[in-house]
Design a protein around this motif. Structure first.
Motif, PDB file in Angstrom:
ATOM      1  N   PHE A   1     -17.995 -21.341 -83.733  1.00  0.00           N
ATOM      2  CA  PHE A   1     -18.914 -21.776 -82.682  1.00  0.00           C
ATOM      3  C   PHE A   1     -19.232 -20.626 -81.732  1.00  0.00           C
ATOM      4  O   PHE A   1     -20.330 -20.570 -81.156  1.00  0.00           O
ATOM      5  CB  PHE A   1     -18.355 -22.995 -81.929  1.00  0.00           C
TER       6      PHE A   1
ATOM      7  N   TRP B   1     -23.016 -19.472 -81.257  1.00  0.00           N
ATOM      8  CA  TRP B   1     -23.562 -19.480 -79.895  1.00  0.00           C
ATOM      9  C   TRP B   1     -24.023 -18.082 -79.482  1.00  0.00           C
ATOM     10  O   TRP B   1     -25.116 -17.931 -78.910  1.00  0.00           O
ATOM     11  CB  TRP B   1     -22.516 -19.985 -78.898  1.00  0.00           C
TER      12      TRP B   1
ATOM     13  N   ASN C   1     -28.594 -23.336 -75.031  1.00  0.00           N
ATOM     14  CA  ASN C   1     -27.720 -23.841 -76.086  1.00  0.00           C
ATOM     15  C   ASN C   1     -26.838 -24.961 -75.572  1.00  0.00           C
ATOM     16  O   ASN C   1     -26.378 -24.930 -74.419  1.00  0.00           O
ATOM     17  CB  ASN C   1     -26.812 -22.718 -76.608  1.00  0.00           C
TER      18      ASN C   1
ATOM     19  N   VAL D   1     -23.375 -26.776 -77.177  1.00  0.00           N
ATOM     20  CA  VAL D   1     -22.388 -26.703 -78.257  1.00  0.00           C
ATOM     21  C   VAL D   1     -21.459 -27.897 -78.135  1.00  0.00           C
ATOM     22  O   VAL D   1     -20.798 -28.071 -77.095  1.00  0.00           O
ATOM     23  CB  VAL D   1     -21.566 -25.401 -78.176  1.00  0.00           C
ATOM     24  N   ARG D   2     -21.420 -28.723 -79.186  1.00  0.00           N
ATOM     25  CA  ARG D   2     -20.422 -29.788 -79.216  1.00  0.00           C
ATOM     26  C   ARG D   2     -19.125 -29.185 -79.728  1.00  0.00           C
ATOM     27  O   ARG D   2     -18.997 -28.823 -80.893  1.00  0.00           O
ATOM     28  CB  ARG D   2     -20.858 -30.934 -80.130  1.00  0.00           C
ATOM     29  N   MET D   3     -18.150 -29.071 -78.862  1.00  0.00           N
ATOM     30  CA  MET D   3     -16.918 -28.369 -79.171  1.00  0.00           C
ATOM     31  C   MET D   3     -16.055 -29.137 -80.169  1.00  0.00           C
ATOM     32  O   MET D   3     -16.057 -30.370 -80.178  1.00  0.00           O
ATOM     33  CB  MET D   3     -16.117 -28.157 -77.877  1.00  0.00           C
TER      34      MET D   3
ATOM     35  N   LEU E   1     -13.530 -18.485 -74.294  1.00  0.00           N
ATOM     36  CA  LEU E   1     -14.524 -19.416 -73.769  1.00  0.00           C
ATOM     37  C   LEU E   1     -14.454 -19.495 -72.242  1.00  0.00           C
ATOM     38  O   LEU E   1     -15.497 -19.546 -71.571  1.00  0.00           O
ATOM     39  CB  LEU E   1     -14.322 -20.798 -74.384  1.00  0.00           C
TER      40      LEU E   1
ATOM     41  N   ILE F   1     -17.631 -18.878 -69.805  1.00  0.00           N
ATOM     42  CA  ILE F   1     -18.095 -19.865 -68.823  1.00  0.00           C
ATOM     43  C   ILE F   1     -18.056 -19.287 -67.418  1.00  0.00           C
ATOM     44  O   ILE F   1     -18.978 -19.502 -66.612  1.00  0.00           O
ATOM     45  CB  ILE F   1     -17.246 -21.151 -68.929  1.00  0.00           C
TER      46      ILE F   1
ATOM     47  N   GLN G   1     -26.604 -22.892 -70.635  1.00  0.00           N
ATOM     48  CA  GLN G   1     -25.610 -22.872 -71.705  1.00  0.00           C
ATOM     49  C   GLN G   1     -24.583 -23.968 -71.445  1.00  0.00           C
ATOM     50  O   GLN G   1     -23.928 -23.975 -70.394  1.00  0.00           O
ATOM     51  CB  GLN G   1     -24.929 -21.504 -71.774  1.00  0.00           C
TER      52      GLN G   1
ATOM     53  N   PHE H   1     -21.278 -26.240 -73.005  1.00  0.00           N
ATOM     54  CA  PHE H   1     -20.208 -26.470 -73.973  1.00  0.00           C
ATOM     55  C   PHE H   1     -19.617 -27.835 -73.661  1.00  0.00           C
ATOM     56  O   PHE H   1     -19.036 -28.031 -72.588  1.00  0.00           O
ATOM     57  CB  PHE H   1     -19.147 -25.369 -73.869  1.00  0.00           C
TER      58      PHE H   1
ATOM     59  N   HIS I   1     -17.836 -31.765 -74.999  1.00  0.00           N
ATOM     60  CA  HIS I   1     -17.035 -32.479 -75.993  1.00  0.00           C
ATOM     61  C   HIS I   1     -17.247 -33.963 -75.784  1.00  0.00           C
ATOM     62  O   HIS I   1     -17.217 -34.451 -74.656  1.00  0.00           O
ATOM     63  CB  HIS I   1     -15.552 -32.149 -75.876  1.00  0.00           C
TER      64      HIS I   1
END
Length: 388
Positions: free
Chosen positions: A90, A94, A104, A106-108, A120, A124, A135, A137, A139
């Motif tokens: 990922f 990314w 973007n 992103v499903r962690m 990460l 962040i 951006q 990230f 879940h």
């Protein structure tokens, strides 16, 4: 609120390889270099891959591939769905989309290792310092409604993780003109020149074993680019002893690095080996401690046993050209050793059918590249504007 943020994030984006974005990605390498103590091999490679010099090389290659009289622009919002089995993917996915200028989300994965979380957290923090809300990230549990909403507001979707996962997401529409990029189930293999292996001295054989072990054991053969079959160009009476010596060293290398195999999987590997022998698909089953189980076949036939966790099907071929008849659509990476560059080039040129996206030396199976599974990910996550 999430829908509004997704829509807002795609409206004001920089051109590909914006200097501030390049600097942020290069800072990942700077942080990894400063870490003390043991760092996972995958994280070390990420640090190497995000060096400023490597990013300059990536940018030059990207610009050279852009046609004349065109401007490259980000696609907009890219939705990433990484796999469970290779947690660093990922970050690469990314990074490439981020360098392309995109927003973007992103499903962690559910579980992320400590070193990956350290990277990460650094990303962040840098995004927060830059006041960049584009951006995300996130879940969330398996929730098709939320995935459908995100997809409907995305300009591209990158799905890693196999055919079943792809089938789940392919019915979810993207924003008008959206692009789907799929990384489905793949298998990989290795081809060695038996005569060259047999001629190696002790140091050379140990070096080959160390590189081969990296390809197999770093992700326990769960990565799509890890080989599950070893094709040996040569004759068993002349070269099998050298191959067995190599397998012994591969097992020792894995044991030395603390590679552990659950008892249940040890039994599964032995069961697969005996099953192959009972069905006539193997002439010998080799148990190389708990780490590595191998089956030997002297008949040039396709090997399709993907047991994982240290299981190799070894098949002897008369010539490299014979490999071409055994390749399949789902083959991704072929690692190789002992052949001239021109021989590998000819072998790749002979294969005109689907499958096989990569030929690379043994030891480099897991090194990520911006061109993966036949996709040029930078190009796939940008669009071209013709100016004339």
């Amino acid at each position: 609120m999430l829908r509004a943020r997704i829509d807002a994030s795609r409206l004001s984006l920089p051109a590909p390889f914006d200097p501030d974005r390049v600097s942020l990605v290069a800072s990942i390498a700077d942080v990894i270099v400063r870490w003390k103590g043991d760092v996972a091999p995958g994280i070390k490679y990420l640090g190497f891959w995000t060096r400023r010099a490597a990013l300059r090389h990536l940018e030059r290659n990207f610009l050279e591939r852009c046609p004349a009289d065109t401007l490259s622009r980000p696609r907009g919002m890219v939705f990433h769905l990484p796999p469970k089995n290779v947690e660093t993917i990922f970050l690469y996915s990314w990074i490439l989309s981020y360098l392309a200028g995109n927003a973007n989300i992103v499903r962690m994965p559910q579980a992320v290792g400590g070193d990956v979380m350290r990277v990460l957290d650094r990303v962040i923090a840098a995004l927060d310092a830059a006041h960049d809300p584009s951006q995300m990230f996130v879940h969330y549990p398996a929730d098709n409604d939320l995935s459908e909403m995100i997809s409907a507001h995305s300009d591209a979707r990158v799905v890693w993780g196999g055919d079943a996962k792809i089938a789940t997401f392919e019915r979810m529409p993207l924003r008008n003109g959206g692009k789907s990029i799929w990384f489905g189930d793949r298998s990989s293999l290795c081809v060695l020149d038996g005569a060259v292996v047999a001629a190696l001295d002790g140091a050379g054989l140990a070096d080959l074993a160390q590189r081969f072990a990296n390809d197999i054991f770093l992700f326990d053969q769960m990565a799509c680019s890890s080989p599950h079959a070893l094709y040996v160009v040569g004759r068993a009476p002349e070269h099998l002893a050298a191959i067995k010596a190599l397998l012994d060293l591969i097992s020792q290398e894995a044991a030395g690095k603390g590679s552990a195999v659950a008892a249940g999987h040890q039994i599964a590997k032995m069961t697969a080996g005996f099953s192959a022998a009972a069905s006539g698909q193997a002439t010998e089953v080799l148990w190389r401690a708990p780490q590595l189980t191998s089956i030997i076949s002297e008949t040039a036939a396709r090997a399709d046993r993907s047991v994982g966790g240290g299981f190799l099907s070894v098949v002897f071929l008369n010539e490299l050209a014979g490999l071409n008849d055994l390749l399949r659509d789902k083959d991704q990476t072929i690692t190789h050793f002992g052949f001239a560059t021109s021989d590998i080039r000819r072998a790749a040129e002979r294969h005109l059918g689907p499958g096989v996206a990569r030929w690379t030396p043994v030891g480099l199976a897991l090194e990520f590249d911006s061109i993966w599974d036949g996709y040029d990910i930078l190009m796939e996550t940008t669009r071209l504007c013709r100016v004339g």
